[in-house]
Write an enzyme that holds these catalytic residues in place. Structure first.
Site, PDB file in Angstrom:
ATOM      1  N   ASP A  34      17.838 -11.950   8.110  1.00 44.06           N
ATOM      2  CA  ASP A  34      17.204 -12.123   6.801  1.00 44.06           C
ATOM      3  C   ASP A  34      17.407 -13.553   6.308  1.00 44.06           C
ATOM      4  OD1 ASP A  34      16.693  -9.523   7.106  1.00 44.06           O
ATOM      5  OD2 ASP A  34      17.801  -8.811   5.337  1.00 44.06           O
ATOM      6  N   GLU A  36      17.778 -16.286   8.048  1.00 43.13           N
ATOM      7  CA  GLU A  36      16.894 -17.225   8.749  1.00 43.13           C
ATOM      8  C   GLU A  36      15.464 -17.114   8.214  1.00 43.13           C
ATOM      9  OE1 GLU A  36      18.272 -17.638  13.278  1.00 43.13           O
ATOM     10  OE2 GLU A  36      18.492 -15.620  12.474  1.00 43.13           O
ATOM     11  N   LEU A  84     -11.523  15.398   5.512  1.00 47.51           N
ATOM     12  CA  LEU A  84     -11.321  16.260   6.683  1.00 47.51           C
ATOM     13  C   LEU A  84     -11.368  17.719   6.263  1.00 47.51           C
ATOM     14  CD1 LEU A  84      -8.216  14.632   8.437  1.00 47.51           C
ATOM     15  CD2 LEU A  84     -10.524  14.718   9.364  1.00 47.51           C
ATOM     16  N   GLU A 115      -2.640  13.349  15.642  1.00 53.04           N
ATOM     17  CA  GLU A 115      -1.852  12.365  14.883  1.00 53.04           C
ATOM     18  C   GLU A 115      -1.203  13.059  13.688  1.00 53.04           C
ATOM     19  OE1 GLU A 115      -4.602   9.340  13.557  1.00 53.04           O
ATOM     20  OE2 GLU A 115      -5.536   9.289  15.532  1.00 53.04           O
ATOM     21  N   LYS A 117      -0.663  13.794   9.922  1.00 52.67           N
ATOM     22  CA  LYS A 117      -1.484  13.577   8.726  1.00 52.67           C
ATOM     23  C   LYS A 117      -0.524  13.084   7.646  1.00 52.67           C
ATOM     24  CE  LYS A 117      -4.713  16.137   5.749  1.00 52.67           C
ATOM     25  NZ  LYS A 117      -4.446  15.273   4.651  1.00 52.67           N
ATOM     26  N   ASP A 119       1.038  11.847   4.321  1.00 52.13           N
ATOM     27  CA  ASP A 119       0.802  12.218   2.930  1.00 52.13           C
ATOM     28  C   ASP A 119       0.839  10.968   2.055  1.00 52.13           C
ATOM     29  OD1 ASP A 119       0.221  13.855   0.880  1.00 52.13           O
ATOM     30  OD2 ASP A 119       2.195  14.805   0.755  1.00 52.13           O
ATOM     31  N   ARG A 138     -10.079   4.724  -1.566  1.00 48.80           N
ATOM     32  CA  ARG A 138     -11.165   5.530  -1.023  1.00 48.80           C
ATOM     33  C   ARG A 138     -12.211   5.856  -2.091  1.00 48.80           C
ATOM     34  NH1 ARG A 138     -11.770  11.226  -0.363  1.00 48.80           N
ATOM     35  NH2 ARG A 138     -13.424  11.588   1.132  1.00 48.80           N
ATOM     36  N   TYR A 231      -5.490   4.036  11.389  1.00 50.24           N
ATOM     37  CA  TYR A 231      -5.913   5.010  12.396  1.00 50.24           C
ATOM     38  C   TYR A 231      -7.412   5.048  12.660  1.00 50.24           C
ATOM     39  CZ  TYR A 231      -6.387   7.481   7.967  1.00 50.24           C
ATOM     40  OH  TYR A 231      -6.680   7.801   6.675  1.00 50.24           O
ATOM     41  N   LYS A 320      -3.343  21.947   8.655  1.00 52.20           N
ATOM     42  CA  LYS A 320      -2.441  21.793   7.508  1.00 52.20           C
ATOM     43  C   LYS A 320      -1.136  22.542   7.742  1.00 52.20           C
ATOM     44  CE  LYS A 320      -3.668  20.622   3.586  1.00 52.20           C
ATOM     45  NZ  LYS A 320      -3.475  19.383   2.821  1.00 52.20           N
ATOM     46  N   CYS A 414      29.686  30.204 -23.583  1.00 52.51           N
ATOM     47  CA  CYS A 414      29.364  30.819 -22.300  1.00 52.51           C
ATOM     48  C   CYS A 414      28.391  31.983 -22.515  1.00 52.51           C
ATOM     49  CB  CYS A 414      30.649  31.318 -21.652  1.00 52.51           C
ATOM     50  SG  CYS A 414      30.338  32.374 -20.227  1.00 52.51           S
ATOM     51  N   CYS A 417      30.423  35.427 -21.858  1.00 54.11           N
ATOM     52  CA  CYS A 417      31.542  35.934 -22.673  1.00 54.11           C
ATOM     53  C   CYS A 417      31.545  35.396 -24.096  1.00 54.11           C
ATOM     54  CB  CYS A 417      32.877  35.632 -21.994  1.00 54.11           C
ATOM     55  SG  CYS A 417      33.270  33.874 -21.979  1.00 54.11           S
ATOM     56  N   CYS A 432      33.022  27.417 -18.306  1.00 55.33           N
ATOM     57  CA  CYS A 432      33.607  28.450 -19.156  1.00 55.33           C
ATOM     58  C   CYS A 432      35.034  28.591 -18.647  1.00 55.33           C
ATOM     59  CB  CYS A 432      32.846  29.761 -18.980  1.00 55.33           C
ATOM     60  SG  CYS A 432      33.766  31.162 -19.624  1.00 55.33           S
ATOM     61  N   CYS A 437      36.404  36.044 -18.451  1.00 55.75           N
ATOM     62  CA  CYS A 437      34.943  36.090 -18.620  1.00 55.75           C
ATOM     63  C   CYS A 437      34.357  37.050 -17.582  1.00 55.75           C
ATOM     64  CB  CYS A 437      34.370  34.689 -18.444  1.00 55.75           C
ATOM     65  SG  CYS A 437      32.584  34.659 -18.233  1.00 55.75           S
TER      66      CYS A 437
HETATM   67  S1  IVH Z   1      -8.732  10.774   9.796  1.00 56.17           S
HETATM   68  C1  IVH Z   1     -13.038  10.432   9.960  1.00 56.17           C
HETATM   69  N1  IVH Z   1      -6.198  10.519  10.305  1.00 56.17           N
HETATM   70  O1  IVH Z   1      -6.024  12.879   5.252  1.00 56.17           O
HETATM   71  C2  IVH Z   1     -11.641  10.119   9.629  1.00 56.17           C
HETATM   72  N2  IVH Z   1      -6.842  11.026   8.084  1.00 56.17           N
HETATM   73  O2  IVH Z   1      -7.404  15.300   4.134  1.00 56.17           O
HETATM   74  C3  IVH Z   1     -11.065  11.102   8.674  1.00 56.17           C
HETATM   75  N3  IVH Z   1      -4.972  11.183   6.535  1.00 56.17           N
HETATM   76  O3  IVH Z   1      -8.632  11.350   3.512  1.00 56.17           O
HETATM   77  C4  IVH Z   1      -9.649  10.882   8.365  1.00 56.17           C
HETATM   78  N4  IVH Z   1      -3.391  10.731   7.980  1.00 56.17           N
HETATM   79  O4  IVH Z   1      -6.391  10.124   3.649  1.00 56.17           O
HETATM   80  C5  IVH Z   1      -7.119  10.779   9.362  1.00 56.17           C
HETATM   81  N5  IVH Z   1      -3.974  10.230  10.896  1.00 56.17           N
HETATM   82  C6  IVH Z   1      -4.892  10.473   9.970  1.00 56.17           C
HETATM   83  C7  IVH Z   1      -4.552  10.704   8.633  1.00 56.17           C
HETATM   84  C8  IVH Z   1      -5.560  10.997   7.719  1.00 56.17           C
HETATM   85  C9  IVH Z   1      -3.654  11.003   6.723  1.00 56.17           C
HETATM   86  C10 IVH Z   1      -5.571  11.557   5.239  1.00 56.17           C
HETATM   87  C11 IVH Z   1      -6.743  10.715   4.858  1.00 56.17           C
HETATM   88  C12 IVH Z   1      -7.849  11.696   4.599  1.00 56.17           C
HETATM   89  C13 IVH Z   1      -7.102  12.954   4.357  1.00 56.17           C
HETATM   90  C14 IVH Z   1      -7.982  14.147   4.655  1.00 56.17           C
END
Ligand code: IVH
Length: 675
Positions: A34, A36, A84, A115, A117, A119, A138, A231, A320, A414, A417, A432, A437
């Site tokens: 850090d 450097e 999706l 991949e 997903k 959050d 988006r 992605y 999901k 309490c 009691c 308490c 009690c």
């Molecule tokens: S692909 C055509 N890949 O999930 C491409 N989405 O519920 C469509 N998300 O709006 C999305 N990780 O914000 C894709 N590895 C991943 C993702 C991903 C998170 C989110 C993305 C999308 C939402 C859909």
């Protein structure tokens, strides 16, 4: 140095800093310290001070986010930024494949990429001639908001691509899609910092990332630990990109974009389903929150041809995972009284399903937590249930407040009691302190009869409650004077059940001292500590006569527990209880009594470190104790000897610095044998 040479140095320095940023924030594999890095930034700043006209928006100094705007401009995306469709189990995924196979049979031969997903929040990143020129949210999938200044502060986001000079040149225009989020570890650190500063903490990483990205003042965004994974490619001009998802991920990585290393190439759908399930199993240990897995057709050309339904592309599916966080209404705040008298608030909730079970109650930790989070009765609250963790309330959803919510005042007495409650200096808990009690009596009995304590088989919570409510049992000693005719008067008790219970109670008289000691429920005394105390003191009489200072010599006993033990034995109600136990004959002494023979180590305190050849850690402790010595965990001025074995570390250094005598195993044996 002339300006040309300076300019060359400046350009080279920009590249070098971009590269180290990438090593640190994208690859998590820094090449320099850090300090450097700071030196390089310092030099860059000084060059920019001499030549402000050289500074471009992609200079590493521009990540600080100096620009504040009044509102975000709208940005039309170059192509639809799709969402999706969701699948909740393997059957949904198979049904998806059947649906698209009806449109194009070729999908049956397709491979897939799975991949995580993430959050987080989708972002759309525009690169022109390799420079990051614009970033947007988006929005509705067609039009988003321009958050370029905020995104520049995200250190994992490359301001120039390729990051390494020998990588492929990108197309003239490249629009990349990714997810901005916060690592769980960084989120916890952020909240810890806020808590220490007495500020309001954040609810979860996703909300924090969302709020941070929407800051009009980018210098605030710069203070949040946002990161990025990419992605997809939304648009490309003046060049080409790979036409498979697997190839695309590799390509993005080669340009210097951060890409997950949890993606899996799967030759067929069943392998892809298994990969989703594996991600779900790994979920707890992943470094960031994932709310599912995404299954994508590897063939992007075919995926594009399949088109979309509404805003969902046909070529990909979100698998999901069960939600771990949900919101629900807090109907009431209840207060439990534990066996040590601690009052614990809990939430009575509008029933809600989370993580696959219906939750009606959740812990609220303690009263300080309710005050800090400003949790009110009637609030919509965010609830979390992860893994085996007991459901807990994270905090109120402030935006959902109507004004009808009621602040909560902790009870002054309490709830079981009615006696006044007490608060210990430096502790968050309220207690308490009334030993009689009824709630505590009940909890104490439940604990006393439990498996790790006296292990009275057949004496479950229901019967304990019956015994207390009927007045037959007012404390643990009363169990040992129960008579058969008393039990027969209780609901559900016939001859056999009464006999069984009485013989189980009788059998418990044989339990060793450590079990009884644990069963007494002294605050801070768990099973391991009870065993250590039993070994060290040998009897309840000896323990009752000891001091806080003496107790702190026992491994694991800190000042609070030492005080709790001394206080427990000092309390009149507890002394009466002990007398009752003695009278009814429940008075074990330690099985491993201190040895009767010569005890040359009496009065000496030892610490053991490193690996010994002839003893395990437990054995050497026993050996020292049997010869009259004490063993503690850490070296202090009070330590007489440090017994050092192989690979002794910091304790050895500490002993040397304090002038504590360091001995080996052979010397210990000589001392113990009085030689
Ligand atoms: S692909 C055509 N890949 O999930 C491409 N989405 O519920 C469509 N998300 O709006 C999305 N990780 O914000 C894709 N590895 C991943 C993702 C991903 C998170 C989110 C993305 C999308 C939402 C859909």
């Amino acid at each position: 140095m002339d300006d040309d040479a300076l300019r060359q140095e400046y350009d080279a320095l920009c590249k070098e800093i971009h590269f180290h940023n990438y090593r640190y924030h994208v690859l998590d594999a820094p090449l320099i310290s850090d300090a450097e890095y700071d030196q390089l930034m310092l030099r860059l700043r000084s060059l920019e001070a001499q030549h402000p006209e050289w500074v471009t928006p992609d200079s590493p100094t521009q990540r600080a986010g100096a620009v504040a705007v009044e509102r975000f401009n709208k940005v039309r995306h170059p192509g639809p930024v799709l969402s999706l469709a969701n699948a909740f189990d393997a059957a949904d995924v198979r049904a998806w494949l059947e649906r698209i196979a009806r449109l194009d049979e070729r999908v049956r031969q397709c491979s897939f990429v799975v991949e995580p997903k993430i959050d987080g929040l989708t972002v759309v990143l525009h690169y022109h001639n390799g420079q990051f020129v614009q970033g947007a949210t988006r929005g509705d999938g067609e039009v988003g908001e321009d958050i370029t200044a905020n995104l520049r502060t995200v250190r994992a986001l490359p301001l120039r691509i390729p990051v390494q000079a020998d990588d492929p040149q990108p197309p003239r225009t490249l629009v990349v899609r990714g997810e901005v989020f916060i690592y769980s570890r960084d989120f916890e650190r952020l909240n810890q910092r806020l808590q220490e500063a007495g500020e309001r903490t954040y609810l979860n990483p996703r909300n924090t990332a969302a709020g941070s990205l929407r800051q009009l003042d980018a210098s605030i965004t710069a203070q949040r630990p946002l990161t990025l994974l990419t992605y997809a490619v939304v648009a490309v001009e003046g060049g080409e990109v790979p036409q498979t998802q697997w190839g695309l991920l590799r390509y993005l990585r080669a340009l210097g974009f951060p890409v997950t290393d949890l993606a899996a190439y799967c030759a067929d759908l069943e392998t892809a389903i298994a990969a989703c399930q594996k991600l779900n199993e790994q979920r707890e240990s992943l470094p960031y929150e994932v709310d599912g897995a995404v299954i994508k057709l590897d063939d992007l050309q075919l995926a594009a041809e399949l088109g979309f339904v509404g805003k969902d592309p046909r070529g990909a599916m979100a698998f999901k995972f069960p939600a771990r966080e949900v919101t629900t209404v807090l109907r009431e705040i209840g207060v439990n009284v534990g066996r040590t008298g601690v009052l614990t608030p809990y939430a009575v909730l509008e029933p809600v399903e989370v993580g696959g079970v219906v939750v009606r109650q959740a812990t609220l930790h303690n009263f300080d937590f309710i005050a800090e989070k400003d949790i009110r009765v009637g609030d919509r609250v965010l609830l979390k249930r992860a893994g085996d963790v007991i459901p807990y309330v994270i905090g109120p959803v402030l935006d959902a407040r109507t004004g009808a919510e009621q602040p909560f005042a902790p009870p002054q007495v309490c709830p079981a009691c009615g006696q006044a409650v007490e608060h210990l200096e430096g502790e968050v808990a309220w207690y308490c302190v009334n030993a009689a009690c009824p709630a505590q009596v009940l909890r104490n009995l439940e604990h006393f009869v439990s498996r790790g304590a006296m292990d009275i088989v057949g004496l479950g919570e229901k019967i304990v409650a019956q015994l207390v409510e009927s007045g037959l049992v007012g404390d643990i000693a009363d169990l040992y004077t129960l008579r058969k005719e008393d039990l027969l008067r209780l609901d559900g008790f016939a001859e056999k059940k009464a006999d069984n219970l009485l013989s189980a109670i009788e059998a418990s008289r044989e339990r060793p001292l450590e079990r009884l000691l644990y069963g007494l429920g002294i605050r801070g005394v768990g099973e391991v500590m009870a065993a250590d105390l039993a070994r060290q003191y040998g009897s309840l009489d000896a323990l009752a006569a000891t001091s806080e200072a003496d107790l702190q010599q026992v491994q694991g006993v800190g000042p609070n527990t030492a005080k709790a033990i001394v206080d427990w034995f000092a309390r009149a109600a507890n002394r009466n209880l002990l007398e009752k136990l003695r009278t009814v004959g429940v008075w074990p002494v330690a099985q491993q009594k201190p040895q009767q023979g010569p005890q040359p180590l009496t009065g000496l305190t030892f610490v053991v470190t490193g690996t010994l050849a002839g003893f395990s850690r437990e054995q050497v402790k026993d050996y020292i104790q049997q010869h009259g010595g004490k063993v503690t965990d850490s070296v202090s001025k009070k330590t007489d000897y440090l017994v050092a074995g192989e690979a002794a570390g910091s304790k050895l250094e500490k002993a040397r610095s304090l002038g504590v005598r360091v001995i080996d195993e052979a010397t210990l044996r000589k001392l113990a044998e009085g030689k």
